[in-house]
Enzyme design. Structure first.
Site, PDB file in Angstrom:
ATOM      1  N   TRP A 193      -3.691  30.117 -35.585  1.00 23.04           N
ATOM      2  CA  TRP A 193      -2.977  30.617 -36.452  1.00 23.04           C
ATOM      3  C   TRP A 193      -1.864  29.745 -37.239  1.00 23.04           C
ATOM      4  CZ3 TRP A 193       2.724  30.773 -36.073  1.00 23.04           C
ATOM      5  CH2 TRP A 193       3.307  31.516 -36.862  1.00 23.04           C
ATOM      6  N   HIS A 194      -1.627  28.553 -36.793  1.00 21.50           N
ATOM      7  CA  HIS A 194      -0.464  28.283 -36.587  1.00 21.50           C
ATOM      8  C   HIS A 194      -1.166  27.526 -38.367  1.00 21.50           C
ATOM      9  CE1 HIS A 194       1.347  28.339 -33.542  1.00 21.50           C
ATOM     10  NE2 HIS A 194       2.544  27.667 -33.514  1.00 21.50           N
ATOM     11  N   GLY A 195      -2.440  27.096 -38.345  1.00 19.99           N
ATOM     12  CA  GLY A 195      -3.087  26.625 -39.226  1.00 19.99           C
ATOM     13  C   GLY A 195      -4.963  26.420 -39.923  1.00 19.99           C
ATOM     14  N   PHE A 215       3.144  27.990 -42.343  1.00 16.94           N
ATOM     15  CA  PHE A 215       2.407  28.838 -41.540  1.00 16.94           C
ATOM     16  C   PHE A 215       2.391  31.063 -42.071  1.00 16.94           C
ATOM     17  CE2 PHE A 215       3.084  25.463 -38.762  1.00 16.94           C
ATOM     18  CZ  PHE A 215       2.612  24.385 -38.700  1.00 16.94           C
TER      19      PHE A 215
END
Length: 478
Positions: free
Chosen positions: A325-327, A478
């Protein structure tokens, strides 16, 4: 528009005056004005993506109505799948398309095939992961019967686009925020004053701690081969405080701004660096994201209802999804996998809920055992942050490998008394207020009025005098 800019310092007072003094007691007008202000706030970054935000809002608003109105479980599920699919499709195109294309080309190359991957050249819309999750939680809550859909498009649009949380969270739930938007709000002086304290504390963490730390650590991470091991360790610790000061500072400013408007947002941080194990850390770090994955991924996957091994599988999934989800980079997956590896022993021993209360509650100092546990947890988290900050897995491994050197026991280069003093002040104030919602919530309330105001003015002076060069909030990407 960034929170720590002159533009926001001019924007927010205008919103505040219109909201409480011009449109007072006119709920629909207040919400409409907040919605316009939120879209203006977002358009200041890039007006073109306003249309994507509006499309995402309309998609989930009408999906919620259709899911609720569906007469059969099959139709209900079909509307849900369509909504989730389109939402994740947009997220996939903007955030993950290039990553998957490049990874597929790399895989083909290892098998002896040369491919020229197709990539798309487009900016990642700021906040897309946050407002997509706002909308998904709304549709999922309706599907699971936790929430009736709203028929007021303005209220729903404000729930998605409310400017304090629009671009970097916290990730709100319709069950928590929408009822606050739908009912009249009355100005509460005590709440507003505390909102100012939280906003002030957030600015200190962002502008003094995070931005000054970034100035020192960026060249070290970018050219780590030129530095000795102790400097690399020092920069890794600075990054731990940079990302904490940056993101928790943003959250404090967001929560403080919302409280000034009479709205309570979800708490996002609860002094995570005072955690005694990694499970406690994740109950205190980015709380709104952790609880989102728990409620909308972990529990639907079966949670721990199938026994220990199902809990292990589902927990591993949560950490990997959280990393992704962060990257779109293998480094974020490695970061998630590292945290999963640290969490699993606690889960298998059944001790992942051992530390539920505040550390050293009722005491000024922790015991030696508590201090050791906090230091170990912070060290493990700091090592994992190296993967989060690195450009690639190779970069992270090279950085950590270079720390395993005799020069680790020398004095680091580029020590900055300003940064160390800022971190010490951060730790001192947060340790004192670790049972509160934020560092300044109760600090000084028992002091004489003149002493309390002198402290606040001193904080403002420190922020204005010692702020580092402005860095964009890390979580914007993000």
């Amino acid at each position: 528009m960034l929170f720590n800019t002159i533009q926001y310092a001019a924007f927010f007072p205008v919103v505040f005056v219109l909201y409480w003094f011009v449109l007072r007691r006119r709920l629909r007008a207040q919400n409409a004005m907040l919605l316009v202000a939120s879209y203006f706030f977002y358009a200041c970054w890039d007006w073109r993506f306003v249309f994507l935000l509006a499309f995402s809002t309309l998609l989930d608003y009408f999906s919620g109505l259709r899911v609720h109105a569906a007469r059969s479980s099959g139709a209900k599920r079909a509307w849900l799948v369509a909504s989730v699919g389109i939402n994740l499709g947009f997220l996939g195109v903007f955030k993950y398309f290039n990553f998957f294309a490049a990874s597929f080309a790399d895989l083909a190359r290892t098998l002896g095939y040369e491919l020229d991957p197709v990539v798309i050249d487009v900016l990642l819309p700021v906040g897309i992961s946050f407002y997509t999750f706002h909308g998904l939680s709304y549709v999922l809550d309706i599907y699971y019967g936790r929430k009736e859909p709203t028929t007021d498009l303005v209220n729903y649009s404000l729930f998605v686009a409310f400017f304090p949380l629009l671009v970097a969270g916290p990730i709100e739930r319709a069950t928590h925020l929408l009822p606050q938007i739908e009912r009249p709000r009355v100005f509460d002086r005590a709440r507003a004053v505390d909102g100012c304290r939280q906003l002030l504390w957030g600015l200190f963490k962002k502008m003094v701690v995070a931005d000054n730390a970034a100035r020192l650590l960026n060249p070290v991470f970018n050219h780590h081969e030129e530095y000795q091991a102790s400097t690399l360790a020092y920069a890794a610790v600075l990054f731990a405080f940079q990302i904490y000061g940056d993101f928790s500072g943003y959250s404090d400013i967001a929560l403080g701004s919302a409280r000034l408007l009479g709205i309570e947002l979800l708490q996002n941080f609860s002094f995570p660096y005072f955690s005694r194990d990694i499970a406690e850390f994740w109950r205190r770090w980015h709380i709104s994201l952790s609880s989102w994955f728990r409620d909308y991924v972990y529990i639907p996957l079966g949670g721990n209802r199938g026994g220990k091994w199902m809990a292990v599988r589902n927990t591993a999934v949560i950490f990997l999804v959280s990393g992704f989800w962060h990257g779109a980079n293998w480094t974020f997956l490695a970061w998630g996998a590292l945290h999963a590896a640290l969490f699993m022993p606690l889960l298998l021993k059944g001790s992942n809920r051992k530390h539920m209360g505040t550390v050293a509650e009722g005491r000024w100092l922790p015991t030696l055992r508590e201090a050791s546990a906090m230091l170990f947890t912070f060290s493990a988290v700091t090592v994992a942050w190296v993967f989060f900050r690195a450009r690639s897995i190779d970069h992270a491994l090279s950085y950590l490998g270079a720390m395993a050197d005799a020069s680790l026991f020398t004095l680091p280069e580029q020590l900055s008394l300003r940064v160390l003093a800022a971190i010490a002040l951060l730790l001192l104030i947060e340790w004192r207020g670790r049972a509160d919602r934020h560092g300044l919530q109760t600090l000084g309330l028992a002091w004489p009025r003149w002493a309390r105001w002198l402290f606040y003015y001193a904080m403002i002076f420190v922020i204005l005098r010692y702020a580092g060069n402005t860095q964009e909030f890390i979580y914007f990407q993000f």
